[in-house]
Motif scaffolding. Structure first.
Motif, short mmCIF file in Angstrom:
data_model
loop_
_atom_site.label_atom_id
_atom_site.label_comp_id
_atom_site.label_asym_id
_atom_site.label_seq_id
_atom_site.Cartn_x
_atom_site.Cartn_y
_atom_site.Cartn_z
N VAL A 1 0.85 -1.19 0.00
CA VAL A 1 0.00 0.00 0.00
C VAL A 1 0.89 1.24 0.00
N THR A 2 0.62 2.15 -0.91
CA THR A 2 1.36 3.41 -0.95
C THR A 2 0.58 4.49 -0.21
N LEU A 3 1.20 5.05 0.82
CA LEU A 3 0.63 6.17 1.56
C LEU A 3 1.43 7.41 1.16
N ALA A 4 0.75 8.39 0.61
CA ALA A 4 1.45 9.58 0.11
C ALA A 4 0.74 10.85 0.54
N SER A 5 1.50 11.78 1.06
CA SER A 5 0.98 13.09 1.41
C SER A 5 2.16 14.05 1.50
N PRO A 6 1.92 15.36 1.41
CA PRO A 6 3.04 16.30 1.56
C PRO A 6 3.76 16.18 2.89
N ARG A 7 3.06 15.71 3.92
CA ARG A 7 3.67 15.63 5.25
C ARG A 7 4.64 14.45 5.36
N ILE A 8 4.26 13.28 4.85
CA ILE A 8 5.08 12.08 5.04
C ILE A 8 5.78 11.64 3.77
N GLY A 9 5.54 12.32 2.65
CA GLY A 9 6.11 11.87 1.39
C GLY A 9 5.38 10.65 0.86
N SER A 10 6.09 9.79 0.15
CA SER A 10 5.50 8.57 -0.39
C SER A 10 6.09 7.37 0.33
N ARG A 11 5.24 6.59 1.02
CA ARG A 11 5.68 5.43 1.79
C ARG A 11 5.01 4.17 1.25
N PHE A 12 5.80 3.18 0.95
CA PHE A 12 5.33 1.88 0.46
C PHE A 12 5.27 0.95 1.66
N CYS A 13 4.06 0.56 2.07
CA CYS A 13 3.88 -0.07 3.38
C CYS A 13 3.07 -1.37 3.30
N ALA A 14 3.23 -2.14 4.38
CA ALA A 14 2.31 -3.23 4.70
C ALA A 14 1.48 -2.79 5.89
N LEU A 15 0.15 -3.00 5.82
CA LEU A 15 -0.77 -2.54 6.87
C LEU A 15 -1.34 -3.75 7.61
N ARG A 16 -1.39 -3.66 8.93
CA ARG A 16 -2.01 -4.67 9.78
C ARG A 16 -2.94 -3.95 10.75
N LEU A 17 -4.21 -4.30 10.72
CA LEU A 17 -5.20 -3.66 11.60
C LEU A 17 -5.91 -4.74 12.41
N SER A 18 -5.95 -4.54 13.73
CA SER A 18 -6.57 -5.51 14.62
C SER A 18 -7.40 -4.79 15.67
N PRO A 19 -8.62 -5.31 15.95
CA PRO A 19 -9.42 -4.71 17.02
C PRO A 19 -8.82 -5.03 18.38
N ILE A 20 -8.89 -4.10 19.32
CA ILE A 20 -8.37 -4.32 20.66
C ILE A 20 -9.49 -4.88 21.53
N VAL A 21 -9.21 -6.03 22.14
CA VAL A 21 -10.20 -6.69 22.98
C VAL A 21 -10.58 -5.77 24.15
N ASP A 22 -11.88 -5.63 24.38
CA ASP A 22 -12.39 -4.75 25.45
C ASP A 22 -11.85 -3.34 25.31
N GLY A 23 -11.67 -2.90 24.07
CA GLY A 23 -11.10 -1.57 23.84
C GLY A 23 -12.11 -0.55 23.39
N ASP A 24 -13.43 -0.84 23.54
CA ASP A 24 -14.48 0.12 23.16
C ASP A 24 -14.33 0.59 21.72
#
Length: 375
Positions: free
Chosen positions: A89-112
């Motif tokens: 995944v490419t994340l690009a913005s003037p603030r961070i430039g262009s970053r080629f990344c792997a993303l991992r998203l997980s819900p936090i147990v009992d984290g509302d």
């Protein structure tokens, strides 16, 4: 998000979860369903280029465009309650430039509804490969310079002497040719003299160097010469310790980088940002040492020019590679050699309107001198 210490059964305290997260090389942020950041580790500070206080409480969309896959993945996790992952995944913005990344998203147990987002930059391996090629290029140029100094300058002196003798015996109408021989010989000698800097194999006389004093000196030189029409922006971390290096050589490095940034064509008013930061994680072998050392001090030179052309991007630090009509192609090759001699690393990212060169240097471990920003 509250982070509590853990206890073993024998009463010995383990590390705080926050300390564990801060030790990770990947950026980790915790966000709520609306996209506001509740927590960020140290690597996240480095990834987004701002401190934790600037991240926490602010929407993630301030730092990453909302049309990136990150937000659709966040919505998927919030809706389904399951973890998701996506590579490339490419994340690009003037603030961070262009970053080629792997993303991992997980819900936090009992984290509302809180979701942990891990961003792993996949360009790290590619950047390390670059460092090896830059060091190889520097060594090749050093060998070439030594050969030129030994094998070329003496014959050139003979050619010039012969041309001067001929000049005394030829008619005035032909002296233009002998003058041309002398001028071209002098030009080649000057080029060889510049390359002799690559053949200097003497050890560097290192000491504690205030990197901000070096950068301020470079800025003043630039503003009074080739950069007088350029706006300079300074974003320094005043808490950085000293660099372990040679002041004059580091001035040469950043003067070359700033000069290149000033001379790159641009479509808008020219701006150059000089910044410093502390970054964990990068370790490389230093010439002459068996141990791998940390290179946590990062100095960045960013310009808003048109960027590095695709034709020379992969060979930018090789000798005689340039896109300037009058350039010799030795400036960045010399930069690569000096940084290599310091046991450091250099990398760059470039796109139209934003090019950033990052120099990573070792610290002066026993320094007692603070590297606070000089006035």
């Amino acid at each position: 998000m509250a982070l509590h210490s853990l206890k073993r059964s024998n009463g010995v305290s383990e590390q705080f979860p926050s300390a564990i997260l801060d030790s990770l090389s990947e950026a980790v942020v915790v966000v709520d369903p609306s996209g506001h950041i509740h927590y960020a580790n140290l690597s996240a500070e480095q990834f987004f280029g701002v401190g934790r206080a600037r991240l926490v409480g602010h929407p993630l969309s301030e730092f990453v465009p909302e049309d990136t896959p990150l937000f659709s993945l966040l919505e998927q996790v919030t809706t389904t309650g399951g973890a998701v992952a996506e590579n490339g995944v490419t994340l690009a913005s003037p603030r961070i430039g262009s970053r080629f990344c792997a993303l991992r998203l997980s819900p936090i147990v009992d984290g509302d509804g809180l979701v942990a987002v891990s961003l792993v930059e996949q360009t790290i391996a590619r950047n390390i490969d670059r460092q090896m090629s830059h060091r190889s290029a520097a060594r090749s140029v050093s060998a070439l310079a030594a050969m030129l100094a030994h094998e070329v300058k003496n014959p050139l002196s003979g050619i010039r002497g012969a041309a001067q003798l001929l000049e005394q015996s030829v008619p005035d109408s032909e002296r233009e040719l002998t003058s041309l021989i002398c001028e071209e010989t002098d030009r080649i000698v000057a080029l060889v003299d510049r390359m002799e800097a690559f053949a200097d194999g003497r050890p560097i006389e290192r000491g504690p160097i205030n990197i901000h004093q070096v950068l301020n000196h470079v800025r003043r030189l630039s503003q009074n010469g080739f950069g007088k029409n350029v706006r300079f922006v300074e974003t320094y971390d005043p808490s950085l310790p000293d660099v372990h290096g040679d002041r004059d050589q580091l001035i040469q490095v950043f003067l070359n980088l700033v000069k290149n940034a000033c001379e790159v064509p641009g479509d808008n008013d020219r701006e150059i940002e000089l910044s410093t930061a502390f970054k964990h994680g990068l370790r490389l072998a230093v010439p002459g040492q068996q141990a791998r050392v940390n290179l946590p001090l990062v100095v960045s030179v960013r310009d808003n020019g048109r960027g590095v052309s695709d034709e020379i991007r992969s060979h930018l630090f090789d000798a005689f590679v340039t896109n300037k009509p009058t350039g010799t192609g030795l400036g960045l090759a010399l930069v690569a050699k000096i940084i290599n001699d310091h046991g450091g690393a250099i990398e760059f990212d470039s796109e139209p309107g934003r090019t950033t060169f990052r120099v990573m240097l070792p610290l002066q471990l026993s320094s007692t001198v603070s590297s606070k920003v000089a006035p």
